[in-house]
Design an enzyme around this catalytic site. Sequence first.
Site, PDB file in Angstrom:
ATOM      1  N   GLY A 178      29.796  -7.902  32.939  1.00  0.00           N
ATOM      2  CA  GLY A 178      30.764  -8.560  32.067  1.00  0.00           C
ATOM      3  C   GLY A 178      31.673  -7.506  31.465  1.00  0.00           C
ATOM      4  O   GLY A 178      31.247  -6.739  30.595  1.00  0.00           O
ATOM      5  N   LEU A 179      32.919  -7.421  31.940  1.00  0.00           N
ATOM      6  CA  LEU A 179      33.887  -6.446  31.401  1.00  0.00           C
ATOM      7  C   LEU A 179      34.720  -7.131  30.329  1.00  0.00           C
ATOM      8  O   LEU A 179      35.489  -8.033  30.616  1.00  0.00           O
ATOM      9  CB  LEU A 179      34.804  -5.928  32.514  1.00  0.00           C
ATOM     10  CG  LEU A 179      34.252  -4.875  33.475  1.00  0.00           C
ATOM     11  CD1 LEU A 179      35.314  -4.494  34.493  1.00  0.00           C
ATOM     12  CD2 LEU A 179      33.759  -3.639  32.733  1.00  0.00           C
ATOM     13  N   GLY A 222      36.844  -5.561  28.201  1.00  0.00           N
ATOM     14  CA  GLY A 222      38.023  -4.803  27.793  1.00  0.00           C
ATOM     15  C   GLY A 222      37.656  -3.703  26.819  1.00  0.00           C
ATOM     16  O   GLY A 222      38.461  -2.833  26.510  1.00  0.00           O
ATOM     17  N   ASP A 250      32.242  -0.165  25.681  1.00  0.00           N
ATOM     18  CA  ASP A 250      30.812  -0.253  26.005  1.00  0.00           C
ATOM     19  C   ASP A 250      30.583  -0.854  27.393  1.00  0.00           C
ATOM     20  O   ASP A 250      29.801  -0.333  28.190  1.00  0.00           O
ATOM     21  CB  ASP A 250      30.068  -1.069  24.942  1.00  0.00           C
ATOM     22  CG  ASP A 250      30.205  -0.460  23.555  1.00  0.00           C
ATOM     23  OD1 ASP A 250      30.209   0.778  23.457  1.00  0.00           O
ATOM     24  OD2 ASP A 250      30.329  -1.225  22.583  1.00  0.00           O
ATOM     25  N   SER A 251      31.263  -1.955  27.680  1.00  0.00           N
ATOM     26  CA  SER A 251      31.090  -2.578  29.001  1.00  0.00           C
ATOM     27  C   SER A 251      31.724  -1.716  30.095  1.00  0.00           C
ATOM     28  O   SER A 251      31.234  -1.670  31.224  1.00  0.00           O
ATOM     29  CB  SER A 251      31.667  -3.996  29.019  1.00  0.00           C
ATOM     30  OG  SER A 251      33.053  -3.999  28.735  1.00  0.00           O
ATOM     31  N   MET A 278      35.401 -12.621  31.009  1.00  0.00           N
ATOM     32  CA  MET A 278      35.177 -13.992  30.540  1.00  0.00           C
ATOM     33  C   MET A 278      36.224 -14.396  29.518  1.00  0.00           C
ATOM     34  O   MET A 278      36.333 -13.765  28.471  1.00  0.00           O
ATOM     35  CB  MET A 278      33.795 -14.096  29.899  1.00  0.00           C
ATOM     36  CG  MET A 278      32.650 -14.039  30.855  1.00  0.00           C
ATOM     37  SD  MET A 278      31.065 -13.981  29.977  1.00  0.00           S
ATOM     38  CE  MET A 278      30.754 -12.214  29.963  1.00  0.00           C
ATOM     39  N   CYS A 317      26.751 -17.689  21.477  1.00  0.00           N
ATOM     40  CA  CYS A 317      27.542 -17.291  22.644  1.00  0.00           C
ATOM     41  C   CYS A 317      26.670 -16.578  23.669  1.00  0.00           C
ATOM     42  O   CYS A 317      26.771 -16.828  24.875  1.00  0.00           O
ATOM     43  CB  CYS A 317      28.705 -16.400  22.213  1.00  0.00           C
ATOM     44  SG  CYS A 317      29.756 -15.898  23.588  1.00  0.00           S
ATOM     45  N   CYS A 370      35.126 -14.109  18.002  1.00  0.00           N
ATOM     46  CA  CYS A 370      36.210 -14.035  18.994  1.00  0.00           C
ATOM     47  C   CYS A 370      37.287 -15.091  18.778  1.00  0.00           C
ATOM     48  O   CYS A 370      38.461 -14.825  18.955  1.00  0.00           O
ATOM     49  CB  CYS A 370      35.632 -14.131  20.399  1.00  0.00           C
ATOM     50  SG  CYS A 370      34.688 -15.613  20.720  1.00  0.00           S
TER      51      CYS A 370
END
Length: 361
Positions: free
Chosen positions: A9-10, A12, A15-16, A35, A100, A198
């Site tokens: 899961g990128l 932006g 960390d990812s 996502m 989430c 978010c």
Amino acid sequence: MKPSRVVVGLSGGVDSAVSAYLLKQQGHEVVGIFMKNWEDDDNSEFCSSRQDFLDAAAVADVLGIEIEHVNFAAEYRDRVFAEFLREYQAGRTPNPDVLCNAEIKFKAFLDHAMRLGAEKIATGHYARARFNTERGRHELLKGLDPSKDQSYFLHRLNQAQIATTLFPVGELHKTEVRRMAEEIGLPNAKKKDSTGICFIGERPFREFLNRYLSHAPGPMQDERGREVGRHVGLSFYTLGQRQGLGIGGVKAGGGEHEPWYVARKDLEHNVLRVVQGHDHPWLLSNALEAADCSWCAGTPPPAGTYGAKTRYRQADAACALRHAGPGIELAFEQPQWAVTPGQSAVLYDGEVCLGGGIIVA
């Protein structure tokens, strides 16, 4: 671990991005997924999803991996946002990050990744997973960086989800992640961490809720029942809240001028109870009850002594678990401050996250 097809899961964020880099270094076939979980206000100053996708795509380009843009907005609205509003309307304070993770990142996203042929998924959470051979089960552990540990938000993961998930930055400190991102030339190496919820972004929280919740103004009363101000609707306040009460200049009975805090909500009479002083008895709890519990092992832990968090960024508080099942009762060694219905009470056995439930009282 043998090389496998891993869907990351990128978001932006850094960390990812570093998670994807580390997996590629380990020889895995890495595919990125961005996502999109929120569509309202997508073009406004408050929503950063377009920029986040551009950042994620730039990272994928540097790493040489594919990236897919997936829209989970309908699932998010039905499974997370609708529940968030229901809880607020009922006078509680839910944690949408917990929701989430349970409903989107480790259900909708995991299902989508499996359809793409993934053997594992990975996220940029600061947590760890391992298989405990002695106990014959998968365990969710705290991240090694105590200031960034996110196991609290992941406590509803089950055995199958933990077994399928990799947390590449869980072994690292945030400073190492930033340094690594700069060294390998990631375009988002210096990007600020996202904070808050978010779908609210940077906008004022009350202004956002105002669009969705009905609200009835009413009295603010102190512990003696004296009216000291007016509230704009019980849903807009949370226990322990100090800012935004609009009664800063009111003294209680001519006593010391101490700040006011939200202490209780009387939904039946539409009264907000407020008290003066951080350590007022109404703000302290020796015990709590939680419901709708979820246990990482699949079964509740036995009665005994554990650590518990009643909010994120809190040190584990020693407590006795009196009873565990669909609901739990915890008794604390030291009184806990502003224990808030709707938030999660999460149990730990040392570094192992056991699971938890939603605080009801």
